[in-house]
Design an enzyme around this catalytic site. Structure first.
Site, PDB file in Angstrom:
ATOM      1  CD  GLN A 146      -2.421   1.138   2.823  1.00 54.39           C
ATOM      2  OE1 GLN A 146      -3.273   0.288   3.007  1.00 54.39           O
ATOM      3  NE2 GLN A 146      -2.086   2.023   3.758  1.00 54.39           N
ATOM      4  N   GLY A 147       0.777   2.071  -1.028  1.00 54.20           N
ATOM      5  CA  GLY A 147       1.558   3.296  -1.129  1.00 54.20           C
ATOM      6  C   GLY A 147       0.710   4.525  -0.854  1.00 54.20           C
ATOM      7  CB  SER A 149       2.369   7.134   4.681  1.00 54.86           C
ATOM      8  OG  SER A 149       1.294   6.713   5.496  1.00 54.86           O
ATOM      9  CB  SER A 181       3.703  -2.481   5.631  1.00 56.99           C
ATOM     10  OG  SER A 181       3.509  -1.587   6.695  1.00 56.99           O
ATOM     11  CD  GLU A 265      -4.766  -0.676   7.360  1.00 57.34           C
ATOM     12  OE1 GLU A 265      -3.548  -0.886   7.296  1.00 57.34           O
ATOM     13  OE2 GLU A 265      -5.266   0.455   7.195  1.00 57.34           O
ATOM     14  CD  GLU A 415      -3.023  11.773  18.972  1.00 57.38           C
ATOM     15  OE1 GLU A 415      -2.352  11.830  20.009  1.00 57.38           O
ATOM     16  OE2 GLU A 415      -2.772  10.969  18.043  1.00 57.38           O
TER      17      GLU A 415
END
Length: 430
Positions: A146-147, A149, A181, A265, A415
Site C-alpha cells: 500500500q503506497g 503515506s 509495509s 484494514e 487522535e
C-alpha cells in the site's frame, strides 16, 4: 451476546484445524531470530512475503507449498467469490479461519493483497482489472503493498504531493512514498496520487492507481527500524508511466476508493490472538522452574496487572466478534473499527510493558537465545513461541516493547481514531 459456535461453525473450526495439521509443510519452521512483523496478522518467526523468495530452499519451498495448499481451498482469499479464486465464506467462517490459523501459529498468505486490495477491486474495479489481478492474489503468486503515506503526509493523508499528470493513455507519476509495509517484497503497489493540485477540499484531487514495481522509474529502498529490522520501505517515482487502465475508480475520486480500502484494514482478529498467546507464554514461563527465579516483591500487585491484561484481551476479542457480527448482518463496520484499532493499539503497549517488567533489568536484554528445554525447537504448527536461552522468554517482551512504540500511529493515530469515534459514533460536533 452469545459468541458460541453453531454446530456448523464448530464443524468448520475442526475442519480448519485438521487442514493445518495435514497440510502445513513440516520443513517451514519459524525463525527464532526473526523480528515480529508490524502487521497484525503476521506470526512471529515468519514473513511469508519475504520467505517466498528466500535463499533458504526450505523457507522458499515451504512458503510456496503453504500458499498452494491454502489456494487449493480458496483460503488465501476466503471471503471472495469462487469465480475470483475465493471460497465464498461467510463473515463468521472467515473469522474462524483467521482465528484458527493464528492459534496454530502459521502464517497467513498475501495479507495486503488479499484483505485490502482485493476487496477494494471487487467493489470499485473494472471487470478487466478483476480478471487481471485477482487470480494472482488468490493463488499467492502476486504480492501487493500500500503506497499511501508520504513524508509530511501520514495522518493528514489528503495532503499528499506525489503527482500524476495525464499524458495520452498514461499517467506520468513523480514523488515519494514512505513507511510502505513489506514494499520491498511487493510485485505491485496501490498508490494515491494527486491529479488536481488546486482541488478544494484537498481530498477531491486524489486518484487511486495500480503500479507495477518493475516499471521504469520506480526505486524501492528498505528502511531499518530501531530493532534493526526492515518491515517497511520508501519508494521513489521518477517519470513512471502508469496506464490509465490501471486507475481504480474515477480520476480525482480516489480518496473514496482509499477510504473503502482502509475500512477493510481495521476489522481483523490477528492482533487479539497474538496478545493472548504472548500473555499465555508469559504466565507459563513465570510458573516454570526457570521463571520462578524472577519472583517479584510486589507479586500480588503484579498478579492483578496480569489479570487486567487478560481481561483487556477478552474485551478486544469481543470487539472483534462484535465487528464480524455486524458484517454477518450485512452492515459495514463503521466507528466500531476505530474503537477496535484504538483499544488494540494501546493494549499492545500496556501488554509489552507488563511483560518486560516481569524480568527487572533482565527484561532489557535484547539478544535472543536459541535453546529450548528438552532439545530442538518444537515443530509447527503447534509449537510454542516461548523459546528460552540467552534472555528470559527469548527476549519476546523486550522486542514486543520496541514493536509497540509505533502501535498508536500505525493505521491511523490515536487522535484520529478518537475523532472518528467522537463524530461518527457519539455524534459530537467536529
Amino acid at each position: 451476546m452469545n459468541w458460541d459456535d453453531t454446530p456448523e461453525e464448530a464443524a468448520f473450526r475442526e475442519e480448519v484445524r485438521a487442514f493445518v495439521q495435514e497440510n502445513f509443510p513440516p520443513s517451514y519452521r519459524p525463525d527464532p531470530e526473526g523480528e515480529q512483523s508490524l502487521e497484525p496478522e503476521d506470526v512471529r518467526g515468519y514473513n511469508w512475503a519475504e520467505d517466498r523468495a528466500s535463499d533458504d530452499p526450505d523457507r522458499r519451498d515451504g512458503a510456496r507449498a503453504w500458499a498452494r495448499a491454502l489456494a487449493g481451498r480458496g483460503w488465501i482469499t476466503p471471503h471472495w467469490p469462487a469465480e475470483y479464486g475465493g471460497a465464498g465464506l461467510s463473515a463468521k467462517e472467515e473469522f474462524i479461519l483467521q482465528e484458527e490459523l493464528m492459534r496454530a501459529r502459521v502464517p497467513t498468505v498475501n495479507g495486503i493483497g488479499a484483505f485490502l486490495l482485493g476487496p477494494t477491486l471487487l467493489v470499485h474495479g473494472t471487470e478487466e482489472q478483476k480478471a487481471r489481478h485477482l487470480p494472482g492474489i488468490a493463488r499467492g503468486e502476486t504480492t501487493w503493498a500500500q503506497g499511501f503515506s508520504e513524508p509530511g503526509s501520514g495522518s493528514d493523508l489528503a495532503s499528499i504531493r506525489t503527482r500524476a499528470v495525464r499524458d495520452g493513455d498514461d499517467y506520468v507519476v513523480d514523488g515519494q512514498k514512505v513507511w510502505t509495509s513489506l514494499g520491498q517484497y511487493a510485485d505491485w503497489l496501490f498508490v494515491l496520487v494527486r491529479t488536481d493540485p488546486g482541488a478544494e477540499p484537498k481530498h477531491r484531487g486524489i486518484t487511486f492507481l495500480l503500479v507495477d514495481t518493475a516499471a521504469p522509474g520506480v526505486t524501492v529502498r528498505p528502511i531499518t527500524d530501531l530493532r534493526g529490522a526492515a518491515p517497511f520501505c520508501e519508494i521513489f517515482f521518477e517519470g513512471v508511466r502508469v496506464p490509465v487502465a490501471d486507475r481504480v475508480g474515477e480520476e480525482n475520486r480516489g480518496w473514496y476508493v482509499a477510504m473503502s480500502a482502509l475500512g477493510f484494514e481495521r476489522a481483523g482478529i490477528g492482533a487479539t490472538i497474538k496478545y493472548e498467546q504472548a500473555l499465555h507464554d508469559l504466565v507459563g514461563y513465570l510458573r516454570s522452574a526457570e521463571g520462578r527465579g524472577f519472583a517479584r516483591a510486589d507479586r500480588d500487585a503484579y498478579r492483578k496487572e496480569i489479570a487486567r491484561r487478560h481481561t483487556e484481551i477478552r474485551v478486544l476479542y469481543n470487539l472483534a466478534r462484535y465487528t464480524v457480527s455486524k458484517q454477518a448482518a450485512g452492515e459495514e463496520p463503521g466507528f466500531e473499527a476505530s474503537v477496535n484499532q484504538l483499544f488494540g493499539a494501546e493494549l499492545h503497549q500496556r501488554l509489552a510493558r507488563t511483560g518486560a517488567r516481569a524480568f527487572g533489568r533482565a527484561g532489557a536484554l535484547w539478544d535472543r537465545g536459541n535453546v529450548v528445554p528438552g532439545g530442538d525447537p518444537p515443530d509447527p504448527p503447534n509449537g510454542s513461541a516461548a523459546y528460552q536461552g540467552g534472555s528470559p522468554l527469548n527476549a519476546a517482551f523486550t522486542h514486543m516493547r520496541r514493536d509497540s512504540i509505533a502501535a498508536t500511529f500505525l493505521g491511523g493515530t490515536s487522535e484520529i481514531q478518537r475523532n472518528v469515534i467522537a463524530t461518527r459514533g457519539l455524534n459530537l460536533p467536529r
